[in-house]
Design a protein around this motif. Structure first.
Motif, PDB file in Angstrom:
ATOM      1  N   MET A  59       0.837  -1.206   0.000  1.00 38.48           N
ATOM      2  CA  MET A  59       0.000   0.000   0.000  1.00 38.48           C
ATOM      3  C   MET A  59       0.870   1.254   0.000  1.00 38.48           C
ATOM      4  SD  MET A  59      -3.226  -0.746  -0.042  1.00 38.48           S
ATOM      5  CE  MET A  59      -4.015   0.709   0.621  1.00 38.48           C
ATOM      6  N   ALA A  60       0.416   2.243  -0.734  1.00 37.98           N
ATOM      7  CA  ALA A  60       1.167   3.494  -0.827  1.00 37.98           C
ATOM      8  C   ALA A  60       0.971   4.308   0.451  1.00 37.98           C
ATOM      9  CB  ALA A  60       0.699   4.288  -2.044  1.00 37.98           C
ATOM     10  N   THR A  61       1.902   5.195   0.695  1.00 31.74           N
ATOM     11  CA  THR A  61       1.824   6.087   1.852  1.00 31.74           C
ATOM     12  C   THR A  61       0.690   7.085   1.660  1.00 31.74           C
ATOM     13  OG1 THR A  61       4.212   5.887   2.106  1.00 31.74           O
ATOM     14  CG2 THR A  61       3.139   7.716   3.241  1.00 31.74           C
ATOM     15  N   ASN A  62      -0.008   7.409   2.754  1.00 32.08           N
ATOM     16  CA  ASN A  62      -1.072   8.411   2.680  1.00 32.08           C
ATOM     17  C   ASN A  62      -0.460   9.808   2.635  1.00 32.08           C
ATOM     18  OD1 ASN A  62      -3.064   6.483   2.770  1.00 32.08           O
ATOM     19  ND2 ASN A  62      -3.365   6.644   4.978  1.00 32.08           N
ATOM     20  N   HIS A  63      -0.985  10.639   1.746  1.00 32.21           N
ATOM     21  CA  HIS A  63      -0.522  12.020   1.614  1.00 32.21           C
ATOM     22  C   HIS A  63      -1.733  12.935   1.769  1.00 32.21           C
ATOM     23  CE1 HIS A  63       3.365  10.538   0.292  1.00 32.21           C
ATOM     24  NE2 HIS A  63       2.761   9.806  -0.621  1.00 32.21           N
ATOM     25  N   ASN A  64      -1.626  13.886   2.686  1.00 31.91           N
ATOM     26  CA  ASN A  64      -2.771  14.721   3.042  1.00 31.91           C
ATOM     27  C   ASN A  64      -2.617  16.145   2.526  1.00 31.91           C
ATOM     28  OD1 ASN A  64      -3.945  12.572   4.714  1.00 31.91           O
ATOM     29  ND2 ASN A  64      -2.262  13.013   6.128  1.00 31.91           N
ATOM     30  N   ILE A  65      -3.723  16.666   2.014  1.00 30.38           N
ATOM     31  CA  ILE A  65      -3.803  18.056   1.565  1.00 30.38           C
ATOM     32  C   ILE A  65      -5.037  18.681   2.201  1.00 30.38           C
ATOM     33  CG2 ILE A  65      -4.110  19.600  -0.412  1.00 30.38           C
ATOM     34  CD1 ILE A  65      -1.419  18.341  -0.464  1.00 30.38           C
ATOM     35  N   THR A  66      -4.873  19.871   2.765  1.00 31.12           N
ATOM     36  CA  THR A  66      -6.001  20.560   3.405  1.00 31.12           C
ATOM     37  C   THR A  66      -6.447  21.732   2.536  1.00 31.12           C
ATOM     38  OG1 THR A  66      -5.185  19.961   5.606  1.00 31.12           O
ATOM     39  CG2 THR A  66      -6.784  21.762   5.476  1.00 31.12           C
ATOM     40  N   ALA A  67      -7.750  21.817   2.303  1.00 32.81           N
ATOM     41  CA  ALA A  67      -8.304  22.880   1.462  1.00 32.81           C
ATOM     42  C   ALA A  67      -9.565  23.446   2.113  1.00 32.81           C
ATOM     43  CB  ALA A  67      -8.620  22.347   0.067  1.00 32.81           C
ATOM     44  N   THR A  68      -9.996  24.578   1.567  1.00 30.56           N
ATOM     45  CA  THR A  68     -11.206  25.240   2.048  1.00 30.56           C
ATOM     46  C   THR A  68     -12.090  25.545   0.845  1.00 30.56           C
ATOM     47  OG1 THR A  68      -9.928  26.292   3.814  1.00 30.56           O
ATOM     48  CG2 THR A  68     -12.106  27.194   3.354  1.00 30.56           C
ATOM     49  N   GLY A  69     -13.385  25.346   0.993  1.00 31.99           N
ATOM     50  CA  GLY A  69     -14.302  25.674  -0.085  1.00 31.99           C
ATOM     51  C   GLY A  69     -14.370  27.177  -0.306  1.00 31.99           C
ATOM     52  N   ARG A  70     -14.664  27.584  -1.536  1.00 28.73           N
ATOM     53  CA  ARG A  70     -14.791  29.013  -1.844  1.00 28.73           C
ATOM     54  C   ARG A  70     -15.983  29.226  -2.776  1.00 28.73           C
ATOM     55  NH1 ARG A  70     -12.199  30.444  -6.913  1.00 28.73           N
ATOM     56  NH2 ARG A  70     -11.207  28.600  -7.836  1.00 28.73           N
ATOM     57  N   LYS A  71     -16.547  30.411  -2.681  1.00 31.98           N
ATOM     58  CA  LYS A  71     -17.704  30.750  -3.504  1.00 31.98           C
ATOM     59  C   LYS A  71     -17.383  31.798  -4.560  1.00 31.98           C
ATOM     60  CE  LYS A  71     -21.059  29.630   0.135  1.00 31.98           C
ATOM     61  NZ  LYS A  71     -22.194  30.148   0.970  1.00 31.98           N
ATOM     62  N   ASP A  72     -16.399  32.645  -4.291  1.00 30.93           N
ATOM     63  CA  ASP A  72     -16.054  33.688  -5.252  1.00 30.93           C
ATOM     64  C   ASP A  72     -15.424  33.072  -6.496  1.00 30.93           C
ATOM     65  OD1 ASP A  72     -16.973  35.547  -3.498  1.00 30.93           O
ATOM     66  OD2 ASP A  72     -15.000  36.051  -2.680  1.00 30.93           O
ATOM     67  N   GLU A  73     -15.874  33.504  -7.659  1.00 30.12           N
ATOM     68  CA  GLU A  73     -15.361  32.995  -8.925  1.00 30.12           C
ATOM     69  C   GLU A  73     -14.806  34.150  -9.749  1.00 30.12           C
ATOM     70  OE1 GLU A  73     -15.200  29.876  -9.639  1.00 30.12           O
ATOM     71  OE2 GLU A  73     -16.554  28.960  -8.168  1.00 30.12           O
ATOM     72  N   GLY A  74     -14.121  33.821 -10.824  1.00 32.24           N
ATOM     73  CA  GLY A  74     -13.632  34.846 -11.732  1.00 32.24           C
ATOM     74  C   GLY A  74     -12.171  35.188 -11.508  1.00 32.24           C
ATOM     75  N   LYS A  75     -11.611  35.906 -12.488  1.00 33.07           N
ATOM     76  CA  LYS A  75     -10.192  36.261 -12.447  1.00 33.07           C
ATOM     77  C   LYS A  75      -9.865  37.201 -11.289  1.00 33.07           C
ATOM     78  CE  LYS A  75      -9.362  35.646 -17.403  1.00 33.07           C
ATOM     79  NZ  LYS A  75      -8.908  36.302 -18.656  1.00 33.07           N
ATOM     80  N   GLY A  76     -10.777  38.137 -11.017  1.00 33.18           N
ATOM     81  CA  GLY A  76     -10.533  39.082  -9.940  1.00 33.18           C
ATOM     82  C   GLY A  76     -10.450  38.377  -8.597  1.00 33.18           C
ATOM     83  N   ALA A  77     -11.363  37.439  -8.364  1.00 33.11           N
ATOM     84  CA  ALA A  77     -11.358  36.698  -7.107  1.00 33.11           C
ATOM     85  C   ALA A  77     -10.098  35.841  -6.988  1.00 33.11           C
ATOM     86  CB  ALA A  77     -12.597  35.810  -7.027  1.00 33.11           C
ATOM     87  N   SER A  78      -9.666  35.263  -8.108  1.00 35.97           N
ATOM     88  CA  SER A  78      -8.448  34.440  -8.083  1.00 35.97           C
ATOM     89  C   SER A  78      -7.223  35.285  -7.774  1.00 35.97           C
ATOM     90  CB  SER A  78      -8.274  33.732  -9.433  1.00 35.97           C
ATOM     91  OG  SER A  78      -9.317  32.789  -9.646  1.00 35.97           O
TER      92      SER A  78
END
Length: 225
Positions: free
Chosen positions: A1-20
């Motif tokens: 079995m491969a090693t577990n690799h964790n990434i933490t993220a947060t949901g976002r609602k703002d879209e578009g180039k300006g928000a990015s």
């Protein structure tokens, strides 16, 4: 079995180039998670943590345990956009994976024992690695972080193909199902080519005089009486 690799993220609602752009200025990276019979979800990930993870080979080939607002889902990196000259990640795409559905992913090849092979110990022999990764198909639980290719028996003149790679259990190479022309060479061992010296082009002084073409002389002007 491969090693577990964790990434933490947060949901976002703002879209578009300006928000990015605003996210990037605040040290976050915009990303999206899609697939897995669910709607796409826009997320953001802390850049410094993400940058450190991106320096590892597993980040590009292993299944990641991504926690989005506390909910963990298994994903694969599918695309990453970098700044052309800054050490900055601009955007990422992640694909959700299902435990019961086969997936396709590119896996690195790790070449071992080349230095002890007959080809590796022979003077004047060049061993070239034609491929550094291969696309495989398997269930998520069987996905390897890399595939080891043993070159201990490699001899001068040998060509190793994809079909000769020893694959982990449950892993296949889809390309091989499409015929021999897809059985690509991955390693070639051959003698170094000695480049022949180019013969210098002859100068006009070396060309026989009879073969030197001269421009037609202009007609002489008539003499005045």
């Amino acid at each position: 079995m491969a090693t577990n690799h964790n990434i933490t993220a947060t949901g976002r609602k703002d879209e578009g180039k300006g928000a990015s752009r605003r996210l990037r200025r605040s040290g976050q990276v915009p990303a999206i998670v899609y697939g897995g019979h669910q709607d796409p979800q826009s997320i953001q990930i802390e850049h410094n943590h993400l940058w450190l993870a991106s320096q590892n080979e597993w980040f590009y080939s292993a299944i990641l345990d991504m926690s989005v607002d506390g909910k963990v889902q298994k994903v694969l990196l599918r695309d990453m956009q970098r700044h052309p000259f800054k050490q900055q990640i601009l955007h990422l795409d992640f694909l959700r994976v299902s435990e019961n559905e086969a997936l396709r992913a590119k896996v690195p090849l790790h070449f071992v024992n080349q230095e002890i092979s007959p080809a590796g110990k022979s003077a004047g022999v060049v061993v070239t690695h034609e491929l550094n990764e291969v696309e495989v198909s398997c269930l998520p639980k069987d996905l390897p972080e890399f595939i080891e290719v043993d070159l201990s028996a490699l001899a001068v003149g040998d060509i190793m193909h994809l079909s000769q790679v020893k694959l982990p259990k449950g892993v296949t190479i889809p390309a091989l199902a499409h015929g021999k022309e897809h059985d690509l060479a991955i390693v070639i061992a051959k003698h170094a080519r000695v480049e022949a010296e180019e013969t210098a082009a002859p100068t006009s002084a070396e060309v026989p005089a009879a073969k030197v073409t001269k421009p037609d002389a202009a007609p002489a002007a008539p003499k005045k009486k």
